[in-house]
Structures are given as C-alpha cells and as structure tokens.
Motif scaffolding. Structure first.
Motif, PDB file in Angstrom:
ATOM      1  N   GLN A 141       0.820  -1.203   0.000  1.00  0.00           N
ATOM      2  CA  GLN A 141       0.000   0.000   0.000  1.00  0.00           C
ATOM      3  C   GLN A 141       0.859   1.260   0.000  1.00  0.00           C
ATOM      4  OE1 GLN A 141      -0.217  -2.487   2.158  1.00  0.00           O
ATOM      5  NE2 GLN A 141      -2.234  -3.397   1.972  1.00  0.00           N
ATOM      6  N   ASN A 142       0.331   2.309  -0.632  1.00  0.00           N
ATOM      7  CA  ASN A 142       1.063   3.580  -0.705  1.00  0.00           C
ATOM      8  C   ASN A 142       0.641   4.578   0.356  1.00  0.00           C
ATOM      9  OD1 ASN A 142       2.725   2.934  -2.965  1.00  0.00           O
ATOM     10  ND2 ASN A 142       0.947   3.209  -4.306  1.00  0.00           N
ATOM     11  N   ASN A 143      -0.380   4.263   1.124  1.00  0.00           N
ATOM     12  CA  ASN A 143      -0.781   5.147   2.226  1.00  0.00           C
ATOM     13  C   ASN A 143      -1.396   4.319   3.348  1.00  0.00           C
ATOM     14  OD1 ASN A 143      -3.852   5.119   1.911  1.00  0.00           O
ATOM     15  ND2 ASN A 143      -3.198   5.723  -0.157  1.00  0.00           N
ATOM     16  N   ILE A 144      -1.461   4.941   4.513  1.00  0.00           N
ATOM     17  CA  ILE A 144      -1.944   4.228   5.695  1.00  0.00           C
ATOM     18  C   ILE A 144      -3.409   3.843   5.558  1.00  0.00           C
ATOM     19  CG2 ILE A 144      -2.226   4.354   8.208  1.00  0.00           C
ATOM     20  CD1 ILE A 144       0.680   4.289   7.213  1.00  0.00           C
ATOM     21  N   GLY A 145      -4.195   4.710   4.901  1.00  0.00           N
ATOM     22  CA  GLY A 145      -5.616   4.420   4.728  1.00  0.00           C
ATOM     23  C   GLY A 145      -5.847   3.114   3.994  1.00  0.00           C
ATOM     24  N   ASP A 146      -5.084   2.884   2.940  1.00  0.00           N
ATOM     25  CA  ASP A 146      -5.214   1.638   2.182  1.00  0.00           C
ATOM     26  C   ASP A 146      -4.769   0.439   3.016  1.00  0.00           C
ATOM     27  OD1 ASP A 146      -6.153   3.026   0.004  1.00  0.00           O
ATOM     28  OD2 ASP A 146      -4.236   3.052  -1.059  1.00  0.00           O
ATOM     29  N   ILE A 206       5.425   1.829   6.032  1.00  0.00           N
ATOM     30  CA  ILE A 206       4.794   2.667   5.006  1.00  0.00           C
ATOM     31  C   ILE A 206       5.101   4.143   5.245  1.00  0.00           C
ATOM     32  CG2 ILE A 206       2.579   3.435   4.051  1.00  0.00           C
ATOM     33  CD1 ILE A 206       1.540   0.584   4.640  1.00  0.00           C
ATOM     34  N   GLN A 207       5.069   4.558   6.511  1.00  0.00           N
ATOM     35  CA  GLN A 207       5.366   5.962   6.834  1.00  0.00           C
ATOM     36  C   GLN A 207       6.804   6.321   6.486  1.00  0.00           C
ATOM     37  OE1 GLN A 207       2.729   8.273   8.352  1.00  0.00           O
ATOM     38  NE2 GLN A 207       3.085   7.665  10.464  1.00  0.00           N
ATOM     39  N   THR A 210       7.012   6.243   2.440  1.00  0.00           N
ATOM     40  CA  THR A 210       6.256   7.230   1.662  1.00  0.00           C
ATOM     41  C   THR A 210       6.454   8.667   2.137  1.00  0.00           C
ATOM     42  OG1 THR A 210       4.280   6.954   3.059  1.00  0.00           O
ATOM     43  CG2 THR A 210       4.480   5.544   1.106  1.00  0.00           C
ATOM     44  N   ARG A 211       6.813   8.839   3.399  1.00  0.00           N
ATOM     45  CA  ARG A 211       6.928  10.202   3.940  1.00  0.00           C
ATOM     46  C   ARG A 211       8.320  10.537   4.444  1.00  0.00           C
ATOM     47  NH1 ARG A 211       2.423  11.414   8.151  1.00  0.00           N
ATOM     48  NH2 ARG A 211       3.244  13.495   7.775  1.00  0.00           N
TER      49      ARG A 211
END
Length: 273
Positions: A141-146, A206-207, A210-211
């Motif tokens: 996943q590319n974001n935490i929501g996903d 992921i954090q 991606t960030r």
C-alpha cells in the motif's frame, strides 16, 4: 426469543465449535485458535434475521468459524526456510496440518448443508482475504488508509459475504467497522505492553517509505492514526446503534458494552463527537 435464550444459543454454538476444533493429537503440540466471539455474535444476528432454519444457522456459523480458524492457523506458519532436523520443523508441520484439518471440517459441514451459492460466496471471501494478506505482508500500500482498509477486509470479509448473501445490507459495514475496532484495539494493547505488532510494524514501514519519517516519529504518529481510526469507527457504530437498537437489541447491548470498555478512545470520541 429472550436475551437469555439468545445468549444460551450462542454459548452452545461456541461450545460446538470448540469441541470440533480440539483434535486430541493436535492440541498436544499447537494452540487451538481462540474463537472470535464478536464474529460468532455478528453471524448469529445476521443469519437470525434471514429465513434460514435454526439448525442451518448453527451449521453455517460453525463452518464459517472453522474456516476462520484455518486461516488464522495457517498464518502462524513461518515463511523462513528451516532445515528438516530443526526442532521447530515438527511444530510447523503440525500447524499446517491443523489449518488443513479445520479447512476439511469446514468443507465437510458445507457439504452437509448443501448450499452451493453460500460455498461460492465464502470461497470468494477466502480468496480475497489471502490477497489482502499478501498485500499487507508485502506492505504494497502507498498510504496508511489503504493499509488499514486491507486489515479491515481481512478481519471482516467472511462475515460481510454472509451478510451480502442473505441480503442484510445493514450488517455489512457494521461488521467491518466493529471487527476493525477489535483488531486495532488488540494490536494497540499488544504494542503498548511491549509485544510485537505486525500491524504497527506495517504502519512504520509505510510511513518511513512514503513520507521519509524517522522511526521514532513514525511510531508516535502510528498511535495517533490508530486512535483516530478507532474514533471514526466508533462514530459510525454509534450512529448504527441509534438507528437499529430496536431491530438488533441483543447485538446493540453487546456492542455498547464493548466500546464502553475502550476508555481512552471513548473519552476522545465523546469530546470530538
């Protein structure tokens, strides 16, 4: 049916699941997966609102919880290669066997029920759950929501598919949100007590990717993200309870008891709600 009668019936269903799951040889070497009471409760309430007979309801709940046990047991099998003479090899082999045993019981019970469309619905759920598990494990996943959405689907797809199958649309989203809260609350408790949480590890990864956050900042933000999701889910459930307390009285009582015990989160939810 009185609340006591419902409670007694659910208690008996859980006992039947437990009796079938405890193979005398396997329990010497592996732990029998814990029966998820919330899933049993949700399945019972969903199926009780349908035109399905009482006996078939019990068989469907038992079968569904057995395949859940199979999925949970297979997840315990490590993916790292080990030698045949390694002390852990026997336990790994028995864990695989345990998962296969629960799967076999599941297919046997569904064959007795003779409901091909239900079998197809659950087969689709199992396939999708495994796909979500791969995505979560690989941190695709590319974001935490996903990522959280994938976890929610892993936790609730079996229940969702049954709700869809019997046409109970009300319970599809409720099941997803309630089981997600339960998962997040358990993962948070494990994390805060010093235990390992694959869920939190996924959020960190992921954090960081991606960030570009440092591990310490990613960990602090992970707790905030989890609390915010729990609060969002609680708001949805509170709205559901207000609109459906007459239809699902027993379920609503159980849900209120559960979310009331999430003390810190409930305090925030009251302030923000």
């Amino acid at each position: 049916m009185s609340v006591k009668d419902i409670y007694d019936e659910i208690k008996q269903i859980k006992a039947d699941i437990d009796e079938r799951a405890k193979h005398p040889y396997l329990i010497k070497f592996i732990d029998v997966p814990v029966i998820d009471e919330q899933k049993v409760l949700l399945l019972y309430c969903i199926l009780s609102e349908s035109k399905i007979s009482s006996d078939k309801i019990k068989q469907l709940i038992i079968a569904t919880m057995l395949i859940q046990m199979a999925l949970d047991t297979h997840e315990l099998v490590g993916i790292n290669r080990i030698e045949e003479d390694h002390p852990y090899m026997k336990q790994r082999q028995l864990t695989v066997l345990g998962g296969d045993y629960y799967s076999g019981l599941y297919y046997y019970l569904l064959a007795l029920i003779d409901d091909i469309p239900m079998l197809q619905a659950l087969s689709i759920a199992i396939k999708e759950i495994n796909e979500y598990k791969v995505a979560v494990y690989q941190r695709d996943q590319n974001n935490i929501g996903d990522f959280i959405e994938s976890v929610a689907m892993i936790e609730s797809l079996l229940v969702q598919k049954i709700a869809q199958y019997v046409g109970n649309k009300d319970m599809v989203e409720l099941s997803k949100q309630l089981l997600l809260i339960n998962k997040l609350n358990n993962e948070k408790s494990s994390y805060l007590s010093g235990g390992y949480s694959a869920f939190f590890d996924g959020i960190y990864t992921i954090q960081e990717r991606t960030r570009g956050l440092s591990k310490n900042i990613a960990r602090k933000q992970a707790l905030i993200l989890v609390d915010n999701q729990i609060i969002t889910s609680i708001h949805y459930i509170e709205s559901f309870l207000q609109n459906h307390s007459g239809t699902y009285r027993f379920l609503c009582e159980k849900i209120r008891s559960f979310i009331t015990n999430i003390d810190i989160v409930m305090e925030k939810a009251v302030k923000e709600g």
